[in-house]
Design an enzyme around this catalytic site. Sequence first.
Site, PDB file in Angstrom:
ATOM      1  N   CYS A   7      -5.543   2.352   5.340  1.00  0.00           N
ATOM      2  CA  CYS A   7      -7.004   0.963   5.558  1.00  0.00           C
ATOM      3  C   CYS A   7      -6.202   0.874   7.497  1.00  0.00           C
ATOM      4  O   CYS A   7      -5.117   0.832   7.898  1.00  0.00           O
ATOM      5  CB  CYS A   7      -6.495   0.453   4.655  1.00  0.00           C
ATOM      6  SG  CYS A   7      -4.789  -0.777   4.703  1.00  0.00           S
TER       7      CYS A   7
ATOM      8  N   GLU B  43       0.710   3.985   1.691  1.00  0.00           N
ATOM      9  CA  GLU B  43       1.250   4.159   2.894  1.00  0.00           C
ATOM     10  C   GLU B  43       2.776   3.171   3.525  1.00  0.00           C
ATOM     11  O   GLU B  43       3.833   4.144   4.192  1.00  0.00           O
ATOM     12  CB  GLU B  43       0.438   3.780   3.870  1.00  0.00           C
ATOM     13  CG  GLU B  43      -0.793   5.065   4.000  1.00  0.00           C
ATOM     14  CD  GLU B  43      -2.077   4.299   3.364  1.00  0.00           C
ATOM     15  OE1 GLU B  43      -2.642   5.115   3.613  1.00  0.00           O
ATOM     16  OE2 GLU B  43      -1.399   3.856   2.634  1.00  0.00           O
TER      17      GLU B  43
ATOM     18  N   HIS C 110       1.298  -1.327   0.143  1.00  0.00           N
ATOM     19  CA  HIS C 110       0.030   0.001   0.053  1.00  0.00           C
ATOM     20  C   HIS C 110       0.927   0.526   0.422  1.00  0.00           C
ATOM     21  O   HIS C 110       1.889   1.096   0.408  1.00  0.00           O
ATOM     22  CB  HIS C 110      -0.075   0.225   1.031  1.00  0.00           C
ATOM     23  CG  HIS C 110      -1.870  -1.202   1.431  1.00  0.00           C
ATOM     24  ND1 HIS C 110      -3.439  -0.200   2.350  1.00  0.00           N
ATOM     25  CD2 HIS C 110      -2.172  -2.018   0.532  1.00  0.00           C
ATOM     26  CE1 HIS C 110      -3.665  -1.580   1.997  1.00  0.00           C
ATOM     27  NE2 HIS C 110      -3.406  -2.035   1.123  1.00  0.00           N
TER      28      HIS C 110
ATOM     29  N   CYS D 153      -1.978  -0.201   7.315  1.00  0.00           N
ATOM     30  CA  CYS D 153      -1.746   1.023   6.893  1.00  0.00           C
ATOM     31  C   CYS D 153      -1.520   1.718   8.408  1.00  0.00           C
ATOM     32  O   CYS D 153      -0.446   1.894   8.862  1.00  0.00           O
ATOM     33  CB  CYS D 153      -1.800   2.006   5.943  1.00  0.00           C
ATOM     34  SG  CYS D 153      -1.204   0.959   4.093  1.00  0.00           S
TER      35      CYS D 153
END
Length: 150
Positions: free
Chosen positions: A77, A49, A47, A80
């Site tokens: 999310c 992040e 992801h 993250c």
Amino acid sequence: MSEAIRLALDSVAEGNGGPFGAVVVKDGRIIGRGTNSVTRYNDPTAHAEIMAIRDACRQLGEYHLTGCELYVSCMPCPMCLSASYWAHIERIYYAARAEDAAAVGFDDVLIAEELCLPPVQRHLPLVHLPVDDALAPLQCWNEKADKIPY
């Protein structure tokens, strides 16, 4: 924030993953950048992040990002957010909301709800296997004189 959004747009244009971008900032300077690269690397943990945190840690040569802030194109999310805690990020700024992401197919509500349940009630079975040497790695770590705590 504009850089995080630019990175998210680049991610869409380049087809590397979802429409997400992130930057890590320390003392007003960007020290880490990331885009969602899930499909690029076939890695569900890639992801934006996470990628930005990895980049910032490499740049600083540290595994803690104390004194850093995370700017993300969309609310993180649960994975993250957890990574941000582990990295010691001090503040997170986000543009789009989780509901906005869910509206275009990125819905992590199930994960957030599951994390609030006891392990035995979750959809993904989490099964405890008590074995004789289960505590050996933890005891070894605890006794290690030259460990680097984090």
